[in-house]
Every structure is written in C-alpha cells, then in structure tokens.
Design a protein around this motif. Structure first.
Motif, PDB file in Angstrom:
ATOM      1  N   ASP A 254      -1.831   1.883  -4.754  1.00  0.00           N
ATOM      2  CA  ASP A 254      -2.528   1.998  -3.815  1.00  0.00           C
ATOM      3  C   ASP A 254      -4.202   2.447  -4.045  1.00  0.00           C
ATOM      4  O   ASP A 254      -4.287   3.228  -4.950  1.00  0.00           O
ATOM      5  CB  ASP A 254      -1.894   2.605  -2.417  1.00  0.00           C
ATOM      6  CG  ASP A 254      -0.693   1.770  -1.960  1.00  0.00           C
ATOM      7  OD1 ASP A 254      -0.659   0.801  -1.955  1.00  0.00           O
ATOM      8  OD2 ASP A 254       0.131   2.567  -1.675  1.00  0.00           O
ATOM      9  N   GLU A 309       2.396   1.615  -3.495  1.00  0.00           N
ATOM     10  CA  GLU A 309       2.328   0.448  -4.503  1.00  0.00           C
ATOM     11  C   GLU A 309       2.651   0.648  -5.819  1.00  0.00           C
ATOM     12  O   GLU A 309       2.948  -0.269  -6.706  1.00  0.00           O
ATOM     13  CB  GLU A 309       0.750   0.011  -4.491  1.00  0.00           C
ATOM     14  CG  GLU A 309       0.341  -1.570  -5.142  1.00  0.00           C
ATOM     15  CD  GLU A 309       1.160  -2.694  -4.559  1.00  0.00           C
ATOM     16  OE1 GLU A 309       1.311  -3.674  -5.395  1.00  0.00           O
ATOM     17  OE2 GLU A 309       1.515  -2.671  -3.404  1.00  0.00           O
ATOM     18  N   ARG A 426      -0.542  -3.312   3.055  1.00  0.00           N
ATOM     19  CA  ARG A 426      -1.551  -2.667   1.946  1.00  0.00           C
ATOM     20  C   ARG A 426      -2.659  -2.017   2.539  1.00  0.00           C
ATOM     21  O   ARG A 426      -2.997  -2.058   3.543  1.00  0.00           O
ATOM     22  CB  ARG A 426      -1.903  -3.847   1.192  1.00  0.00           C
ATOM     23  CG  ARG A 426      -2.985  -4.753   1.983  1.00  0.00           C
ATOM     24  CD  ARG A 426      -3.671  -5.770   0.667  1.00  0.00           C
ATOM     25  NE  ARG A 426      -4.803  -6.344   1.331  1.00  0.00           N
ATOM     26  CZ  ARG A 426      -5.305  -7.330   0.881  1.00  0.00           C
ATOM     27  NH1 ARG A 426      -5.070  -7.632  -0.503  1.00  0.00           N
ATOM     28  NH2 ARG A 426      -6.369  -8.149   1.256  1.00  0.00           N
ATOM     29  N   GLU A 427      -3.285  -1.055   1.677  1.00  0.00           N
ATOM     30  CA  GLU A 427      -4.349  -0.276   2.106  1.00  0.00           C
ATOM     31  C   GLU A 427      -5.737  -1.044   2.014  1.00  0.00           C
ATOM     32  O   GLU A 427      -5.650  -2.069   1.083  1.00  0.00           O
ATOM     33  CB  GLU A 427      -4.369   1.151   1.096  1.00  0.00           C
ATOM     34  CG  GLU A 427      -3.319   2.041   1.215  1.00  0.00           C
ATOM     35  CD  GLU A 427      -3.483   2.943   0.381  1.00  0.00           C
ATOM     36  OE1 GLU A 427      -4.637   3.105  -0.055  1.00  0.00           O
ATOM     37  OE2 GLU A 427      -2.554   3.896   0.427  1.00  0.00           O
TER      38      GLU A 427
END
Length: 441
Positions: A254, A309, A426-427
């Motif tokens: 991430d 992630e 997700r970021e």
C-alpha cells in the motif's frame, strides 16, 4: 540439517502453475527445501524421488482432535506421512501454525492441545520406524516481549508461564528445532527512523553492540533470532536450535507501507541466501557456526491472501511462474553479477493524505454485502450517504462503497484498521468525494 535454501510453497493465488509445473520450476531454480501449509498428497507424491527436503504442516483445525486422542495422531501419520516416506524426503512435521502467539488464550483448548498433539505425532512416527523426521511448531516473533537488545529478551509473561516450557521441553527431549517466522521488514517498517534500512538488508555498514552480552550485530535478522534464543535460555533451556519458517521482503504494498519494493526485496533475499549458504555456517553472534534451516516467503505472489497489499507480494515469482527479480538460491552468484534493479522510490514514509476507494478490478456484484456490513457498524460511517445528504449522489454502488470504506478507514485506522475490506479496496492519494455530484466536479 540442510543448509540449502528452502521456500514456502503457498497456493493462495489464481491461475498459479500446477503442482507438477511448480516442482519443475523449483528444481530448475535449485530449491533445496519446501515448506507446505498442509500435507497435500499430490504435491508429496510429485516430490517422490527428488532430493528436495520437505516440511509438512498439521492444520490448526486438527490439533484439538489429535492432541486429545493418540489414535488420531496415529491415523494422521498413517494417512499423510507413511504413503510418501521415505521416497519423498519429509524432514519436518510442523504441528500448527502460530498457535502460540501474543493474543492466545493460554487456557484455550487448542493451546492446551498443542504439545500433546506434537507428542502424539512423534510417538506415531517412532512406532512406524520413522526416526529422522523432526516434530515442531511455528512461532511468530510476537511471542517475544522484549527484543532489543537481544540479551534482555523474554517471552510474553502468560506464554512464558504456560505453554512455552512444555513446548521447549518436548523440543529439547526430541532434539528437534523451534521454527520462527522472522521478518526484519516488519520490525524496520514499524520504526524506519530508528532502525537503519542498511541494517535490515544485511548491508554490513552498521553494527550494534548488545550492552548486556557484548555481542556485535551487523544485521537485524541476527538480532531477532538471538532475541528468541536468549528468551529460551531464560526458561532454562540451552542449545535449542532455531529454524526460520518464513522470512523475506515484499516487492509492493500500500502507499503507506514504506520500503515495499523490488530493489529491497531482491537485496534482502540475495544477502540472506549468501549468509545462509556460506561454506562455513555462520549462525548468529549468540550461536555461531550453526546451520539455520531457512524458508523464504514465498515462491509465488499470492493474490487471494487478505490483509494489507504487502500480503500479496512476497513472491520471488509472479503468479505465471516468471521471476519478479533475478535470484540464485545456491548462493554461488556474486551480487555484482546481477542486472541492475529498478530504483527504490518509497523508502521514506509517505506523509501526504490518503483515502480508501473501491479497487478498479473489483466485480461490482461483491460490493453491496460489503457496503451493508461497513454501514451497519455504527450510525456515523455512512450517514452522509442517506437520500438528500451531500454524498448521496451519484447513486452508484461503487461510489457509495468508496465513501463508506474511506469513512470507516479514517475513523478506525488509528486502531489498526486497514484499507482492504477483503481485497475490495485500495489506498489512493485522490479524495474520492471530489467525484460526487454535490462536490461540483
């Protein structure tokens, strides 16, 4: 014990090479040992006749049954070991994976069953004349309460007073080893200001002297291993050897996961291999000259793993079997002989703002249930998504889920929440609310 480098052969990925293809790949890259998260019969059969040493795992779900009934241990050995041994070179049976951990209930049934299950498996192996298979279990570094300096290390007090003495007595009495997951990446990334990246990557340019033992450390892995050894000795057990059940470095992560990149991963694993395959075993400052069985995590990237992630990017190989970076598991190739690596661009913690959004590869059909779940946690997380509120439009499940994920993450991130939502999110550095109708954009 073998000094050849091992790998964790995990299979939590889509479209991975078949077991047959995977074993051919492992033979071609000269994998010396394989650790399995189970005792998959197809894989064990395919390994027959190879010289690859194997560690198999008794699933956590089987421990209570095996620990409470010797006949169940006998049955497990008969079903999972005897059909393959000795043609398949099984060398370790690991009973459970991180059953002993900082969050364990020391009075829980599985925790109380662990050592009896290990004894049952060992007795069944011995009864069948299988004498060169060691029985152990896998620990995480969180069992150690104090790690630095290593000489001050102790186990968590509840673990130290309960299961650990029984576990170590078994390991000592059977001349087995203690398997530990050792990830310098996590120790460094949690404190990149005070721990040098060079020290974490075996750079050799920094040393730390333990004031309690006067031992000199040139890398973080040795410090972590010796912290476990010192903690073991404080319980009265000397000369118990360690094996590394998992170690490695993620190639991606991430946005806020510092240092997860190909350059660092290749550097870590290449230097790790060079250390562990040295002609004269190096051991650690506390235990010099010893072979440390080591299993790199992992063979493949595994896209079905949940969590941050980084969880999906520990592989030396992509899911199609091609290398993520060049690696020589024999340790014969000089570092200078590798091609240049892509430069690391995230070795400093990200300081900007972050939001959480629906990942672009997600099937929209999987979002309504996740959205409902997040919005049911409290009355505030999704309050702005109500009809008439500022963030109601556009009326899209993707937009509503992105808002909900980001709202929840902002509220609970300080308590350990991650932007994953079982792989749906997700970021991002872009505020998703900028794309709502009422934002004017």
């Amino acid at each position: 014990m073998s000094g050849k480098i091992g790998v964790n052969y995990g299979r939590e990925g889509d479209n991975l090479p078949s077991p047959y293809e995977s074993i051919q790949i492992m033979k071609s890259i000269k994998v010396g040992q394989i650790k399995l998260n189970d005792s998959n019969p197809e894989i064990l059969t395919l390994l027959s006749g190879t010289k690859i040493h194997v560690a198999v795992t008794v699933p956590n779900d089987d421990i209570i049954q095996i620990g409470s009934n010797d006949s169940m241990a006998e049955q497990w050995v008969r079903n999972n070991i005897l059909p393959h041994y000795p043609d398949t070179m099984i060398r370790f049976v690991l009973v459970g994976d991180r059953v002993v951990n900082s969050n364990m209930d020391v009075n829980g049934t599985i925790e109380q069953s662990l050592v009896p299950a290990m004894r049952g498996i060992k007795s069944a192996l011995t009864a069948h004349g299988v004498k060169n298979v060691k029985v152990s279990t896998t620990l995480g570094m969180d069992v150690v309460q104090t790690r630095f300096p290593p000489s001050n290390s102790t186990f968590q007090s509840d673990i130290s007073d309960s299961v650990m003495p029984k576990l170590l007595k078994f390991v000592n009495g059977t001349k087995s080893v203690v398997f530990v997951d050792v990830y310098p990446y996590f120790a460094w990334s949690a404190n990149p200001t005070n721990i040098s990246l060079d020290f974490a990557l075996f750079g050799g340019n920094i040393t730390h002297t333990d004031p309690g033992s006067d031992l000199v450390y040139t890398n973080l892995l040795d410090q972590m291993l010796d912290s476990v050894t010192f903690a073991i000795e404080k319980l009265g057990f000397r000369n118990i050897r360690l094996a590394i059940s998992r170690t490695g470095w993620p190639t991606a992560g991430d946005i806020d996961q510092v240092g997860a990149n190909i350059y660092n991963a290749a550097t870590y694993n290449r230097n790790l291999i060079r250390k562990m395959t040295s002609k004269q075993p190096l051991g650690t400052p506390k235990s010099p000259g010893l072979i440390i069985p080591t299993f790199i995590s992992s063979l493949y990237d595994e896209n079905r793993k949940i969590g941050p992630e980084t969880e999906r990017h520990w592989g030396m190989l992509h899911t199609n079997g091609t290398p993520v970076y060049e690696i020589d598991l024999t340790g014969n190739r000089k570092i200078s002989e590798y091609k240049p690596l892509p430069p690391a661009v995230n070795n400093v913690p990200y300081k900007g703002k972050l939001w959480c959004e629906v990942a672009p590869w997600v099937n929209e059909m999987s979002l309504p249930a996740a959205l409902s779940n997040v919005c049911s946690i409290d009355n505030e997380t999704c309050s702005e998504l109500a009809p008439g509120k500022d963030c109601y439009e556009p009326v899209s499940v993707v937009w509503h889920a992105s808002y909900a994920f980001s709202s929840y993450w902002a509220k609970f991130r300080s308590q350990g929440a991650i932007c994953s939502f079982n792989g749906l999110a997700r970021e991002t550095t872009v505020d998703p609310s900028k794309f709502s109708v009422n934002s004017g954009q």
